[in-house]
Write a protein that holds these residues in place. Sequence first.
Motif, PDB file in Angstrom:
ATOM      1  N   MET A   1      -1.117  64.541  56.726  1.00 54.18           N
ATOM      2  CA  MET A   1      -1.575  63.593  55.580  1.00 54.18           C
ATOM      3  C   MET A   1      -0.746  64.253  54.705  1.00 54.18           C
ATOM      4  O   MET A   1      -1.201  66.062  54.513  1.00 54.18           O
ATOM      5  CB  MET A   1      -2.809  64.034  55.577  1.00 54.18           C
ATOM      6  N   LYS A   2      -0.832  63.888  53.927  1.00 54.37           N
ATOM      7  CA  LYS A   2      -0.013  64.666  52.309  1.00 54.37           C
ATOM      8  C   LYS A   2      -1.576  64.619  51.295  1.00 54.37           C
ATOM      9  O   LYS A   2      -2.028  63.053  50.755  1.00 54.37           O
ATOM     10  CB  LYS A   2       1.420  63.600  52.183  1.00 54.37           C
ATOM     11  N   ASN A   3      -1.449  65.075  50.451  1.00 52.46           N
ATOM     12  CA  ASN A   3      -2.349  64.934  48.500  1.00 52.46           C
ATOM     13  C   ASN A   3      -0.844  64.366  47.787  1.00 52.46           C
ATOM     14  O   ASN A   3      -0.102  65.021  47.671  1.00 52.46           O
ATOM     15  CB  ASN A   3      -2.711  66.129  48.585  1.00 52.46           C
ATOM     16  N   TYR A   4      -1.550  63.666  47.395  1.00 49.02           N
ATOM     17  CA  TYR A   4      -0.674  62.417  45.962  1.00 49.02           C
ATOM     18  C   TYR A   4      -1.319  62.142  44.546  1.00 49.02           C
ATOM     19  O   TYR A   4      -2.714  62.335  44.903  1.00 49.02           O
ATOM     20  CB  TYR A   4      -0.127  61.148  46.522  1.00 49.02           C
ATOM     21  N   ALA A   5      -0.985  62.051  43.955  1.00 52.40           N
ATOM     22  CA  ALA A   5      -1.213  62.600  42.739  1.00 52.40           C
ATOM     23  C   ALA A   5      -0.966  60.961  41.891  1.00 52.40           C
ATOM     24  O   ALA A   5       0.090  61.022  41.729  1.00 52.40           O
ATOM     25  CB  ALA A   5      -2.229  63.310  41.248  1.00 52.40           C
ATOM     26  N   TYR A   6      -1.438  60.270  41.049  1.00 55.65           N
ATOM     27  CA  TYR A   6      -0.963  59.066  40.574  1.00 55.65           C
ATOM     28  C   TYR A   6      -1.456  59.903  38.746  1.00 55.65           C
ATOM     29  O   TYR A   6      -3.072  59.547  38.579  1.00 55.65           O
ATOM     30  CB  TYR A   6      -1.383  57.807  40.722  1.00 55.65           C
ATOM     31  N   ILE A   7      -0.346  59.512  37.546  1.00 59.78           N
ATOM     32  CA  ILE A   7      -0.968  59.183  35.848  1.00 59.78           C
ATOM     33  C   ILE A   7      -0.162  58.298  35.726  1.00 59.78           C
ATOM     34  O   ILE A   7       0.488  58.243  35.841  1.00 59.78           O
ATOM     35  CB  ILE A   7      -0.526  61.689  35.812  1.00 59.78           C
ATOM     36  N   ARG A   8      -0.753  57.797  34.543  1.00 59.85           N
ATOM     37  CA  ARG A   8      -0.176  57.015  33.263  1.00 59.85           C
ATOM     38  C   ARG A   8      -1.580  57.611  32.328  1.00 59.85           C
ATOM     39  O   ARG A   8      -2.453  57.539  32.496  1.00 59.85           O
ATOM     40  CB  ARG A   8      -1.090  55.415  34.681  1.00 59.85           C
ATOM     41  N   VAL A   9      -0.518  57.219  31.388  1.00 59.12           N
ATOM     42  CA  VAL A   9      -0.886  56.792  30.165  1.00 59.12           C
ATOM     43  C   VAL A   9       0.144  55.431  29.383  1.00 59.12           C
ATOM     44  O   VAL A   9       0.866  54.893  29.665  1.00 59.12           O
ATOM     45  CB  VAL A   9      -0.359  58.052  28.453  1.00 59.12           C
ATOM     46  N   SER A  10      -0.305  54.609  28.313  1.00 61.79           N
ATOM     47  CA  SER A  10      -0.316  53.705  28.207  1.00 61.79           C
ATOM     48  C   SER A  10       1.015  53.815  27.155  1.00 61.79           C
ATOM     49  O   SER A  10       2.058  52.575  27.286  1.00 61.79           O
ATOM     50  CB  SER A  10      -1.510  53.342  27.156  1.00 61.79           C
ATOM     51  N   SER A  11       1.467  54.512  26.979  1.00 59.08           N
ATOM     52  CA  SER A  11       2.558  54.400  26.431  1.00 59.08           C
ATOM     53  C   SER A  11       3.215  56.074  25.774  1.00 59.08           C
ATOM     54  O   SER A  11       2.902  56.807  25.795  1.00 59.08           O
ATOM     55  CB  SER A  11       3.076  54.290  24.503  1.00 59.08           C
ATOM     56  N   LEU A  12       4.724  55.777  25.423  1.00 51.87           N
ATOM     57  CA  LEU A  12       5.717  57.214  25.755  1.00 51.87           C
ATOM     58  C   LEU A  12       5.376  58.328  25.229  1.00 51.87           C
ATOM     59  O   LEU A  12       5.944  59.563  25.493  1.00 51.87           O
ATOM     60  CB  LEU A  12       7.255  56.489  24.899  1.00 51.87           C
ATOM     61  N   PRO A  29       1.680  69.434  45.160  1.00 53.57           N
ATOM     62  CA  PRO A  29       2.548  69.382  44.873  1.00 53.57           C
ATOM     63  C   PRO A  29       3.652  68.692  43.339  1.00 53.57           C
ATOM     64  O   PRO A  29       3.142  67.811  43.300  1.00 53.57           O
ATOM     65  CB  PRO A  29       3.620  69.939  46.045  1.00 53.57           C
ATOM     66  N   ALA A  30       4.514  69.552  42.937  1.00 48.11           N
ATOM     67  CA  ALA A  30       4.666  68.398  41.174  1.00 48.11           C
ATOM     68  C   ALA A  30       5.493  67.082  41.883  1.00 48.11           C
ATOM     69  O   ALA A  30       5.153  66.169  41.688  1.00 48.11           O
ATOM     70  CB  ALA A  30       5.923  69.922  40.369  1.00 48.11           C
ATOM     71  N   GLY A  31       5.970  67.648  43.295  1.00 50.57           N
ATOM     72  CA  GLY A  31       6.750  66.922  43.695  1.00 50.57           C
ATOM     73  C   GLY A  31       5.688  65.476  44.269  1.00 50.57           C
ATOM     74  O   GLY A  31       6.644  64.578  44.399  1.00 50.57           O
ATOM     75  N   ASN A  32       4.611  65.516  44.011  1.00 46.70           N
ATOM     76  CA  ASN A  32       3.827  64.699  45.345  1.00 46.70           C
ATOM     77  C   ASN A  32       2.828  63.652  43.791  1.00 46.70           C
ATOM     78  O   ASN A  32       2.200  63.665  43.523  1.00 46.70           O
ATOM     79  CB  ASN A  32       3.035  64.708  46.042  1.00 46.70           C
ATOM     80  N   ILE A  33       3.261  64.124  42.497  1.00 47.91           N
ATOM     81  CA  ILE A  33       2.663  63.940  41.123  1.00 47.91           C
ATOM     82  C   ILE A  33       4.190  62.609  40.564  1.00 47.91           C
ATOM     83  O   ILE A  33       4.763  63.074  40.093  1.00 47.91           O
ATOM     84  CB  ILE A  33       2.464  64.961  39.928  1.00 47.91           C
TER      85      ILE A  33
END
Length: 198
Positions: A1-12, A29-33
């Motif tokens: 089992m690994k932990n991941y993260a998803y981050i979203r902003v609407s524009s650059l 872990p940074a590689g899983n974001i």
Amino acid sequence: MKNYAYIRVSSLDQNEARQLRVMEELKIPAGNIYIDKQSGKDFHRQNYQKLIKKLKAGDLLYILSIDRLGRNYKEIQNQWRYLTEEKGIDICVVDMPLLDTRQYKDLLGTFISDLVLQVLSFVAESERDNIRKRQAQGIAAAKAKGVRFGRPEVSVPRNFPALVNKWRSNKITCEEILQVCKISKATFYRKVREMEAI
């Protein structure tokens, strides 16, 4: 089992630092974001699609809030079911403890989670619609005050009509007019069309 993260902003130009800080505190872990700087209207986002391919059954996905996942009511519902049922992963919405699929696995818990998900998905899409309406109202108000959007209008010298007549009579080339007026070929032809429309 690994932990991941998803981050979203609407524009650059928006900053993802707040979401990133939360994920770092959770020791992801940074590689899983995975980060996207794109609208939440659909799920055709490059890094989100990369994340989906990485996720395996038993993995855990963190998102700060449901509107970071998306802003389309039906799409959020479909994506949630795809991730939890077909991919077999758990999801934890950090700012909404009721939306943590590791807990409340019984029927009542599932019902409450589904209900909260539906309400928050509705709110996310409603906010997207409100943002769009406010933006349109702001643009309309600015235009009413004379604010111009886009590139500044390119001006041509007063003798432009005379130069165009010389060009039509083959007494001057288009390139010579471009140099004299300091305009592009596209602007030249646009100005000629505007003259003809008068």
